[in-house]
Each structure stands twice: as structure tokens, then as C-alpha cells.
Design a protein around this motif. Structure first.
Motif, mmCIF file in Angstrom:
data_model
loop_
_atom_site.group_PDB
_atom_site.id
_atom_site.type_symbol
_atom_site.label_atom_id
_atom_site.label_comp_id
_atom_site.label_asym_id
_atom_site.label_seq_id
_atom_site.Cartn_x
_atom_site.Cartn_y
_atom_site.Cartn_z
ATOM 1 N N ARG A 1 -1.990 0.058 -8.389
ATOM 2 C CA ARG A 1 -1.093 -0.971 -7.785
ATOM 3 C C ARG A 1 -1.710 -1.953 -7.394
ATOM 4 O O ARG A 1 -1.066 -3.083 -7.296
ATOM 5 N N SER A 2 -2.956 -1.892 -6.851
ATOM 6 C CA SER A 2 -3.612 -3.043 -6.196
ATOM 7 C C SER A 2 -3.849 -4.098 -7.526
ATOM 8 O O SER A 2 -4.330 -5.203 -7.323
ATOM 9 N N GLN A 3 -4.011 -3.572 -8.627
ATOM 10 C CA GLN A 3 -4.290 -4.470 -9.658
ATOM 11 C C GLN A 3 -2.945 -4.944 -10.498
ATOM 12 O O GLN A 3 -3.148 -5.719 -11.446
ATOM 13 N N MET A 4 -1.976 -4.522 -9.876
ATOM 14 C CA MET A 4 -0.566 -4.846 -10.390
ATOM 15 C C MET A 4 0.302 -5.346 -9.084
ATOM 16 O O MET A 4 1.187 -4.657 -9.056
ATOM 17 N N THR A 5 -0.126 -6.226 -8.428
ATOM 18 C CA THR A 5 0.682 -6.517 -7.245
ATOM 19 C C THR A 5 2.069 -6.984 -7.552
ATOM 20 O O THR A 5 2.388 -7.820 -8.801
ATOM 21 N N MET A 6 2.863 -7.121 -6.459
ATOM 22 C CA MET A 6 4.297 -7.453 -6.796
ATOM 23 C C MET A 6 4.837 -8.458 -5.841
ATOM 24 O O MET A 6 4.535 -8.245 -4.670
ATOM 25 N N VAL A 7 5.371 -9.270 -6.313
ATOM 26 C CA VAL A 7 6.381 -10.435 -5.485
ATOM 27 C C VAL A 7 7.904 -10.054 -5.401
ATOM 28 O O VAL A 7 8.559 -9.695 -6.491
ATOM 29 N N PHE A 8 8.272 -9.822 -4.232
ATOM 30 C CA PHE A 8 9.898 -9.127 -4.155
ATOM 31 C C PHE A 8 10.905 -10.453 -3.946
ATOM 32 O O PHE A 8 10.480 -11.476 -3.342
ATOM 33 N N GLN A 9 12.144 -10.056 -4.285
ATOM 34 C CA GLN A 9 13.154 -10.762 -3.947
ATOM 35 C C GLN A 9 13.135 -11.165 -2.495
ATOM 36 O O GLN A 9 13.566 -12.521 -2.051
ATOM 37 N N SER A 10 13.198 -10.249 -1.452
ATOM 38 C CA SER A 10 13.357 -10.178 -0.109
ATOM 39 C C SER A 10 11.909 -10.487 0.355
ATOM 40 O O SER A 10 11.886 -9.873 1.569
ATOM 41 N N PHE A 11 10.923 -11.033 -0.061
ATOM 42 C CA PHE A 11 9.608 -11.302 0.549
ATOM 43 C C PHE A 11 8.704 -10.157 0.843
ATOM 44 O O PHE A 11 7.741 -9.992 0.423
ATOM 45 N N ASN A 12 9.412 -9.260 1.771
ATOM 46 C CA ASN A 12 8.975 -7.948 2.237
ATOM 47 C C ASN A 12 7.642 -8.619 2.715
ATOM 48 O O ASN A 12 6.532 -7.605 2.877
ATOM 49 N N LEU A 13 7.542 -9.402 3.634
ATOM 50 C CA LEU A 13 6.219 -9.550 4.564
ATOM 51 C C LEU A 13 6.292 -8.709 5.813
ATOM 52 O O LEU A 13 7.255 -8.380 6.149
ATOM 53 N N PHE A 14 4.928 -8.488 6.153
ATOM 54 C CA PHE A 14 4.975 -7.819 7.561
ATOM 55 C C PHE A 14 5.364 -8.488 8.607
ATOM 56 O O PHE A 14 4.626 -9.416 9.159
ATOM 57 N N ASN A 15 6.241 -8.057 9.389
ATOM 58 C CA ASN A 15 6.990 -8.920 10.356
ATOM 59 C C ASN A 15 5.995 -9.198 11.584
ATOM 60 O O ASN A 15 6.056 -9.830 12.410
ATOM 61 N N ASN A 16 5.218 -7.836 11.778
ATOM 62 C CA ASN A 16 4.610 -7.923 12.911
ATOM 63 C C ASN A 16 3.107 -8.292 12.879
ATOM 64 O O ASN A 16 2.352 -8.277 13.739
ATOM 65 N N MET A 17 2.905 -9.211 11.602
ATOM 66 C CA MET A 17 1.576 -9.852 11.713
ATOM 67 C C MET A 17 1.709 -11.149 11.376
ATOM 68 O O MET A 17 2.640 -11.618 10.897
ATOM 69 N N ASP A 18 0.694 -11.908 11.656
ATOM 70 C CA ASP A 18 0.834 -13.493 11.250
ATOM 71 C C ASP A 18 0.441 -13.570 9.920
ATOM 72 O O ASP A 18 0.061 -12.762 9.076
ATOM 73 N N VAL A 19 0.728 -15.001 9.329
ATOM 74 C CA VAL A 19 0.354 -15.177 8.038
ATOM 75 C C VAL A 19 -0.916 -14.779 7.338
ATOM 76 O O VAL A 19 -1.167 -13.987 6.383
ATOM 77 N N LEU A 20 -1.886 -15.141 8.062
ATOM 78 C CA LEU A 20 -3.269 -14.766 7.966
ATOM 79 C C LEU A 20 -3.482 -13.260 7.618
ATOM 80 O O LEU A 20 -4.021 -12.616 6.790
ATOM 81 N N ARG A 21 -2.947 -12.673 8.933
ATOM 82 C CA ARG A 21 -3.321 -11.012 8.718
ATOM 83 C C ARG A 21 -2.480 -10.550 7.495
ATOM 84 O O ARG A 21 -2.905 -9.463 7.199
ATOM 85 N N ASN A 22 -1.180 -11.139 7.343
ATOM 86 C CA ASN A 22 -0.506 -10.410 6.161
ATOM 87 C C ASN A 22 -1.463 -10.475 4.856
ATOM 88 O O ASN A 22 -1.311 -9.669 3.912
ATOM 89 N N CYS A 23 -2.075 -11.519 4.780
ATOM 90 C CA CYS A 23 -2.737 -11.815 3.572
ATOM 91 C C CYS A 23 -4.334 -10.900 3.543
ATOM 92 O O CYS A 23 -4.887 -10.680 2.554
ATOM 93 N N THR A 24 -4.765 -10.598 4.877
ATOM 94 C CA THR A 24 -6.048 -9.996 4.884
ATOM 95 C C THR A 24 -5.927 -8.364 4.967
ATOM 96 O O THR A 24 -6.700 -7.710 4.517
#
Lengths: 337, 262
Positions: free
Chosen positions: A170-193
Motif C-alpha cells: 500500500r505504501s507503494q501505491m498511495t491513494m488520494v481520496f475524494q474527501s481528502f481524509n487528512l488527519f485532523n489532529n495534526m498540522d500539515v507538516l505532521r500529516n506528511c511526515t
């Protein structure tokens, strides 16, 4: 000849009686940008989710860089004798109607005023028969050839890949969703790290560097310390793309990335996706943006009712669609042919 | 009538005992809430256990037993008064030959913590855990599952996803309710006086009985409880803001200006 990255053979997904994907075959080469279009409910999203096993397919073969990560040649459903089942069902319907009619005849007689002992007895008998018929409803399980299935399983045991391998894939085949599904409890940088540190075991400094690089690519570097809820839809989707890019994926799956956005934001996301396509990334995009499919994708797939109806090179696909169904869809989608 | 001078005199003369009571009440309620929350998270996960139809029968049976025990725990501890639980605990320990009186500390500490203080700590913690399980469970159900999918699609394990993504949000969303539980605990720890836990109410009962100043004594008690709960509510708001990533100022003037206590 370009390298084959992903191979899909006879992929099917059934939700009980609801057959969402029936028979999908697809080969993805390195650097392909594949746009999947089609009406709602045609199984596009399910297909994408089956690719990284967020949804477990019912049967089929999925192979990523030559490794079969999902391989079920035949499922239980293939061992059900559907011809016999349908025939029995039709016969049963006749019997059921007969029983209902008989019951109705004598019940009506009583309602009309012929309340005799004989009629009452007949109603009782007919009710008994009717109940008996109801109990004899043909069951799909009775037509399931259990022995053949077990023999098949013995010959071709289901070798499920481990959870660890699944996560690796799955980590080799990441997915981008219609509803974003970002982690709301983390800031943008932490979301990416976070996924980099937890899955790829990178150090925090390394993953931070990488995240900043990818966020700059999607033009979100000045919002690194914001929480997702402080961002607009387009910004969220760009962050989600950066988050997916941080994992160095071989393939990025886009599940209607622009459907929840207004036209202005759609463009900012599509610009990013164009940039990725021009970098030679392999992408599979489920989309309703026909212009994106026409101009950016190099291969277009039209799906309907669980099948791939038509697929081809994007220019010729829109210029000369072959199938009637495709023509009708493109006409409705207001594409100038 | 109320004799304010008498009340003030009572407070000043027994300051040491009252402070000991305040400290032990605070420790009881804060420890009870925090450790109760910790236990409650486990119980909530236990109640939410799901077995796949493909897993082995040992796993199925085991999971169902754990699930059942967690459910029974939260039903029983929420369905009986804490006072009764404390008494059962006390006499249960006595029946088993456990004597909490035997725990003794050097004189200064033992003013605040005697053996029964620890018995009270156990009772309040396990009682709170039952409520916390319910609170955390509703918090877990309230988190949008799309984020779990997002985490899974990046290759995270489901345990990683639920620990770093779901649980923090569940606890953040239920923080007002958890704070409520802390305030309830500050007040309800007073029922632990039935097992001679030396908390604030127990101290004041002794003081006012000794000096025959019942009204004054219990009025002072009410004011102290009110102040404690007000302070607790203020601190909880600060924590909420901190968890939301907002900047907080500890300067009281600034806080009043922004209407923190409004």
C-alpha cells in the motif's frame, strides 16, 4: 517496451447479490497516466479500492511488479450451478402462484357467504400447502458444489499475503481520496511526515526535509503549520497529494480528487496533477473531468456496469469512440466529438 | 446566624488539616480521572473488538470473552453507587485479610495519605474507568473513518492508525465530557469518607464536629469545593485550546480580556 508495473486479471468484486465488478483486465506500464471514466455506480471507485486492497476483491489476480499480491482464481460463486438454480427458481414460482390461487379461491368463497364445513376444511388444507411451499424456497447454497470447491481449494490453496506485505504494498501505491481524509489532529507538516516515520522508518529530520520538498511542489510550503480545518478544499487536496508523494509511490491512485471542489479549486488541483504527469509518474485517476482525461491522460478507460466497455489511447478514444454505450455517455457529458 | 468571624477563626485554626484535605481530594480526583481515562481507553477498545469470520476459533472465543467482561464491567460499575462499591471493597478486603490500616508513612506524609487513602484511590479509579470507557467509546465512534482509510492507504498498520490518528481525536472530542467527569470526581470523592479516606469532606466533618461549628464549617467546605471546580474548569479549557493548536497565554489579564471564563 516499457516496464509493466501493475497487472489486473479477471478482477471481480461482489457484495452478496450486488455484482459491482464483473471482469476487469488491465495492464499498467511505468509512466502511464490512466483516466477511468464512467457513470456513477459503474464500479470505478470500487475498482481503485480493490487495487490496494482497501476493499477485498472476490476473485482475480493482482500483480505488482511481478509479485502476485492477490490471487484467487475461482471464488465460491463460481461453483454455484446458476443454470439449475434459475430453472428451479422459475419452477418454484409456478408452484407458489398455484398454491396462492387455490387458497384465494376457497377464501373468497367463504367471504362471499358460502360458509360451509367443507370450504373451511379446504381453506385449512390450502393454507397448509401454501406454508409448505413457502418453506421450500430454493436456496443458492443448495446449488453450491461444495466438493468441487474444496477439491479446488486443495489444489490451489488461497495464499493471502501477510498484513505486513500488504502495508508495504500500500505504501507503494498511495491513494488520494475524494474527501481528502487528512488527519485532523495534526498540522500539515505532521500529516506528511507521520507515515514516513512510521512506515518507511525514516528519521524525523529526513522526513521533514522530504515533506517540505513535496509541499513546495504542490505550492503549500507557507501553510505548513496549519491544521487541515483551516485550509480550503483545494489546499487540502494538494496537501493530500503531497502526503501521497512523500512515500515515493510507484503508482498514485486518485479517487475523484476534484469532485468535492468548486471550479476554481478544481484547476489548482488539476495543475498539480498535470505537473505530476509531466514528471512521468504512474497515475490511475478516476475522474469526471473529461478535459483532464483528454489532455493529460495517455490512456482512457470507460467503465460501465462492472465491465471495461472501452479503453484506448486518449486522443482516439474521444475522437472515435467505438461502442454505442461510450458514444451515449460522451454525448451526455457534452464532449464535442 | 452565620458568624463570619467564627468561620474565619475556624478556617485559620484548622488550616493545616484543611490543606491536607484539599491536597488529598485533588490527588484523588485527578489521579482517578487520568488513570481512569487510561483504563477506560482499554475497556472501550475491548468493547469495540471485532472478530473477522476468517480468524481461528481460539481468537473468536477469546475476543468474545474479553468483550463480555468489558461490557459486564461497565454495566456493573456504572449501575451501582460509588459509596456501595467503596463499602464492598472495604469489607471485601477485610474478608480477604487485607488491612489497609497497616499502611503507614512517616508522620508528615501520613497526615495526608493514610492506608484508606489508597483504598479510596483504587475505588475512584475503577469507578471512573467505567464512565470513561463509555465516553471514549462514543468519541471513537465519532471520528470520521475516512481518516483511517487515509492512513491505511499510506501503508500504516491499523494499530498505528488508531493510536496516532483516531484516539487523539476521540479524546479531544470527548474532552469536555472528560472534564465534566473530573469535576464530578472532585465533588463525589466526598462519599469515600465512608471508608475513612481522609479527603476534604472527612477533614471538615471532624473539624466542625470538634468545634460545634457545623454551619460555618460546611459553608467553608462549599466555598472550597466551588473554587476547586472553577479552577479545574479553567485549566481544562486551557488544555482544550492547547490541543487545538491555539496559542495560550498564562497572563490572567489577557485571558480575561479574551473572555476565557465567559
Amino acid at each position: 517496451m516499457s516496464e509493466v508495473i501493475l497487472e489486473v486479471k479477471n478482477l471481480a468484486k461482489f457484495f452478496d447479490a450486488n455484482r459491482v465488478l464483473k471482469d476487469i483486465n488491465l495492464t499498467v506500464n511505468k509512466g502511464d497516466v490512466i483516466a477511468i471514466i464512467g457513470p456513477s455506480g459503474s464500479g470505478k471507485s470500487t475498482f481503485l479500492r480493490c487495487l490496494n486492497l482497501l476493499e477485498e476483491p472476490t476473485r482475480g489476480l493482482l500483480s505488482f511488479k511481478g509479485n502476485n499480491y492477490f490471487n484467487i482464481e475461482k471464488c465460491k460463486d463460481d461453483f454455484v450451478d446458476y443454470d439449475a438454480y434459475r430453472k428451479t427458481k422459475a419452477k418454484y414460482k409456478d408452484v407458489l402462484v398455484d398454491a396462492e390461487d387455490n387458497l384465494a379461491i376457497y377464501q373468497n368463497k367463504i367471504i362471499e357467504g358460502y360458509v360451509t364445513k367443507q370450504n373451511k376444511r379446504r381453506v385449512k388444507e390450502c393454507k397448509k400447502i401454501y406454508k409448505k411451499v413457502l418453506n421450500e424456497k430454493p436456496n443458492k447454497a443448495d446449488f453450491f458444489d461444495k466438493d468441487a470447491y474444496e477439491a479446488f481449494i486443495k489444489e490451489h490453496p488461497i495464499t493471502a499475503i501477510s498484513e505486513k506485505q500488504r502495508n508495504q504494498m500500500r505504501s507503494q501505491m498511495t491513494m488520494v481520496f475524494q474527501s481528502f481524509n487528512l488527519f485532523n489532529n495534526m498540522d500539515v507538516l505532521r500529516n506528511c511526515t507521520i507515515a514516513q516515520t512510521k512506515v518507511l522508518k525514516r528519521s524525523y529530520e529526513e522526513s521533514k526535509e522530504r515533506a517540505i520538498l513535496e509541499l513546495t511542489k504542490v505550492n503549500m510550503q507557507d501553510r505548513m503549520n496549519y491544521r487541515p480545518r483551516a485550509l480550503s478544499g483545494g489546499q487540502k487536496q494538494r496537501v493530500a497529494i503531497a502526503r501521497a508523494l512523500c512515500m515515493d509511490p510507484e503508482i498514485i491512485l486518485f479517487d475523484e480528487p476534484t469532485s468535492a471542489l468548486d471550479p476554481e479549486m478544481v484547476n489548482e488541483v488539476l495543475e498539480v496533477m498535470k505537473k505530476l504527469a509531466s514528471e512521468g509518474r504512474t497515475m490511475i485517476v478516476v475522474t469526471h473531468e473529461m478535459n483532464f482525461a483528454k489532455n493529460v491522460a495517455n490512456k482512457v478507460i470507460f467503465m460501465d456496469d462492472g465491465y471495461i466497455v472501452e479503453s484506448g489511447d486518449s486522443k482516439s478514444f474521444f475522437a472515435h469512440p467505438k461502442e454505442e454505450r461510450t458514444k451515449a455517455f460522451l454525448k451526455k457529458a457534452n464532449i464535442n466529438l | 446566624m452565620i458568624d463570619l468571624a467564627k468561620a474565619g477563626d475556624l478556617f485559620i485554626r484548622n488550616q493545616g488539616l484543611i490543606w491536607a484535605g484539599i491536597i488529598s481530594t485533588l490527588i484523588l480526583s485527578i489521579f482517578g480521572t487520568v488513570v481512569g481515562l487510561f483504563l477506560g481507553v482499554f475497556i472501550a477498545y475491548g468493547k469495540n473488538l471485532k472478530v473477522k469470520p476468517t480468524s481461528s476459533w481460539i481468537k473468536k472465543v477469546g475476543f468474545n470473552i474479553i468483550k463480555g467482561l468489558c461490557n459486564i464491567y461497565s454495566v456493573v460499575l456504572r449501575g451501582t453507587p460509588m459509596m456501595v462499591q467503596a463499602l464492598i471493597f472495604k469489607y471485601g478486603c477485610a474478608a480477604l485479610g487485607l488491612n489497609w490500616d497497616a499502611i503507614r508513612f512517616p508522620s508528615l506524609i501520613s497526615d495526608v495519605f493514610n492506608g484508606w487513602f489508597f483504598a479510596g484511590l483504587i475505588v475512584i479509579t475503577f469507578n471512573t474507568a467505567a464512565y470513561m470507557a463509555e465516553i471514549v467509546q462514543s468519541g471513537l465512534n465519532g471520528v470520521d473513518m475516512g481518516q483511517v482509510e487515509g492512513a491505511r492507504s499510506l501503508g500504516m498498520k491499523s494499530s498505528t492508525a488508531s493510536f496516532f490518528v483516531v484516539l487523539p481525536q476521540a479524546i479531544r472530542n470527548s474532552l469536555p465530557t472528560i472534564g465534566n467527569e473530573l469535576i464530578v470526581n472532585i465533588k463525589d470523592s466526598s462519599v469515600l469518607n465512608v471508608i475513612a479516606t481522609t479527603e476534604l469532606y472527612y477533614r471538615m466533618k471532624v473539624i466542625s464536629t470538634a468545634s460545634y461549628a457545623f454551619l460555618e464549617g460546611y459553608l467553608i467546605l462549599a466555598v472550597i469545593y466551588l473554587l476547586l471546580t472553577l479552577i479545574a474548569a479553567g485549566v481544562l479549557k486551557l488544555i482544550e485550546k492547547k490541543l487545538d493548536g491555539q496559542k495560550i497565554s498564562l497572563n490572567p489579564f489577557n485571558r480575561f480580556k479574551r473572555g476565557l471564563f465567559a
